[in-house]
Design an enzyme around this catalytic site. Structure first.
Site, PDB file in Angstrom:
ATOM      1  N   CYS A 161       0.828  -1.208   0.000  1.00 34.55           N
ATOM      2  CA  CYS A 161       0.000   0.000   0.000  1.00 34.55           C
ATOM      3  C   CYS A 161       0.861   1.258   0.000  1.00 34.55           C
ATOM      4  O   CYS A 161       1.426   1.636   1.033  1.00 34.55           O
ATOM      5  CB  CYS A 161      -0.920  -0.013   1.231  1.00 34.55           C
ATOM      6  SG  CYS A 161      -1.900   1.486   1.397  1.00 34.55           S
ATOM      7  N   CYS A 194      -0.502   4.129   2.211  1.00 35.80           N
ATOM      8  CA  CYS A 194      -0.273   3.946   3.652  1.00 35.80           C
ATOM      9  C   CYS A 194       1.196   4.200   4.019  1.00 35.80           C
ATOM     10  O   CYS A 194       1.491   4.805   5.042  1.00 35.80           O
ATOM     11  CB  CYS A 194      -0.598   2.513   4.087  1.00 35.80           C
ATOM     12  SG  CYS A 194      -2.104   1.839   3.388  1.00 35.80           S
ATOM     13  N   ASP A 195       2.120   3.693   3.206  1.00 31.20           N
ATOM     14  CA  ASP A 195       3.525   3.630   3.632  1.00 31.20           C
ATOM     15  C   ASP A 195       4.484   4.519   2.838  1.00 31.20           C
ATOM     16  O   ASP A 195       5.645   4.653   3.231  1.00 31.20           O
ATOM     17  CB  ASP A 195       4.026   2.173   3.525  1.00 31.20           C
ATOM     18  CG  ASP A 195       3.214   1.237   4.403  1.00 31.20           C
ATOM     19  OD1 ASP A 195       2.777   1.682   5.479  1.00 31.20           O
ATOM     20  OD2 ASP A 195       3.017   0.072   4.019  1.00 31.20           O
TER      21      ASP A 195
END
Ligand code: NAP
Length: 311
Positions: A135, A138-139
């Site tokens: 992701c 997200c990261d």
């Protein structure tokens, strides 16, 4: 054990499930959406959505999905956070087992979507969260001014590679063939981005590191040469797997686990519909998931009224 009876139970709170909830709630059917973790599905972890109609300048995935949820709640759809273990038929109802609770419902709409496929190479599992990610939204921000790789050549890989250039100093796109699967317009944007380098005809054999990712071991499939590419992050976008394990034995799935449903999203089991990415179909987009969700809820309404037609 408590038991509530619903008209429509929707499993999965992504674009397909929330759209079904909007239509079903608005038809004054007692509706529940059962969601495992967080509403919005994959769209909620997509940085930017550029092809959903009504947003001429694009829209952030999380924002779009918040709007879907708000609209579903406006029509009194209940949202329950739980994991479905099994579904079984019982007389005119389907019984959904949530572990500490069972739900009885006339109709089930399955909209559980799909999850990222794993590459299955050494280091992938061990370095998850230490440089390996599925992701970018997200990261991505953890990889400022360092080099990263994206594995895959589809829409997800190329779109997320473009997103990662906001943070990383360089993004390698490692693809097993010499031609991308991604849409041409997305590919063109990536070709024009100076931070992106395409590594074609190449597979990842291993992710190397200990406390964090240090390199990927890659092999050129045309000449067989192997080398290590030093970098700090690897983002996998090598396709999706349907979230349908819990349905085995209940409805018909194809070899890959996608649900087989007709034009109106009805599965072969009366009163059970399938919408969105979990269903066997050609295109997996937010717009097509929305179409499925609306179709499923309208067919469900007909089914409750006694016209439970399966093609
Ligand atoms: P996808 O289209 O299935 O692409 C998967 C990519 O991973 C392909 O390039 C494939 O290579 C590669 N791959 C698969 N297995 C591999 C392996 N073992 N090793 C190395 N590479 C491997 O998946 P996706 O990009 O996640 O997209 C899923 C669906 O969502 C698609 O329908 C896509 O159009 C849609 N989507 C749309 C958007 C949008 O903005 N419109 C954004 C994201 C996703 P090959 O090409 O050689 O098979």
């Amino acid at each position: 054990m408590s038991e509530t009876i619903y008209d429509v139970a929707i499993i999965g709170g992504g674009p397909a499930g929330l759209t079904a909830a909007i239509y079903s709630g608005r038809a004054l059917l007692k509706t529940v959406v059962i969601e495992k973790m967080m509403t919005g599905g994959q769209a909620a972890i997509t940085h930017w959505v550029d092809n959903y109609p009504g947003f001429p300048d694009g829209v952030a995935g999380p924002e779009l999905m918040e709007l879907f949820e708000k609209q579903a709640r406006r029509f009194d759809a209940e949202i329950k956070f739980a994991t479905v273990n099994k579904i079984r038929p019982e007389k005119e109802y389907k019984v959904i087992d949530l572990g500490n609770e069972t739900i009885k419902t006339k109709i089930v709409i399955i909209a559980t979507g799909a999850q990222p496929r794993k590459l299955g190479v050494p280091g992938e599992k061990e370095l998850l969260g230490k440089g390996v990610s599925y992701c970018a939204t997200c990261d991505g921000a953890f990889f400022r001014d360092v080099e990263v790789a994206v594995v895959g050549g589809g829409d997800s890989a190329v779109k997320e590679a473009i997103f990662l250039t906001k943070f990383a100093s360089k993004v390698y796109v490692i693809h097993r063939r010499d031609e991308l699967r991604a849409e041409k317009i997305t590919a063109q944007e990536a070709f024009e981005n100076e931070k992106i380098e395409f590594v074609y005809d190449t597979i990842v054999e291993e992710i190397v590191g200990d406390m964090g990712v240090k390199a990927v071991k890659i092999k050129n499939v045309k000449d067989g040469s192997v080398k290590e590419l030093p970098l700090e992050g690897v983002f996998m976008f090598v396709g999706m797997l349907p979230n349908s394990d819990f349905l085995e034995g209940f409805i018909e799935l194809d070899k890959q686990g996608y649900i087989i449903a007709d034009r109106d999203t009805h599965t072969g089991t009366a009163g059970v519909f399938a919408a969105g990415d979990v269903r066997k179909k050609l295109s997996r987009q937010i717009a097509t998931a929305v179409g499925d969700g609306a179709t499923a809820a309208m067919a469900a309404e007909e089914c409750i009224a006694g016209h439970c037609f399966i093609e």
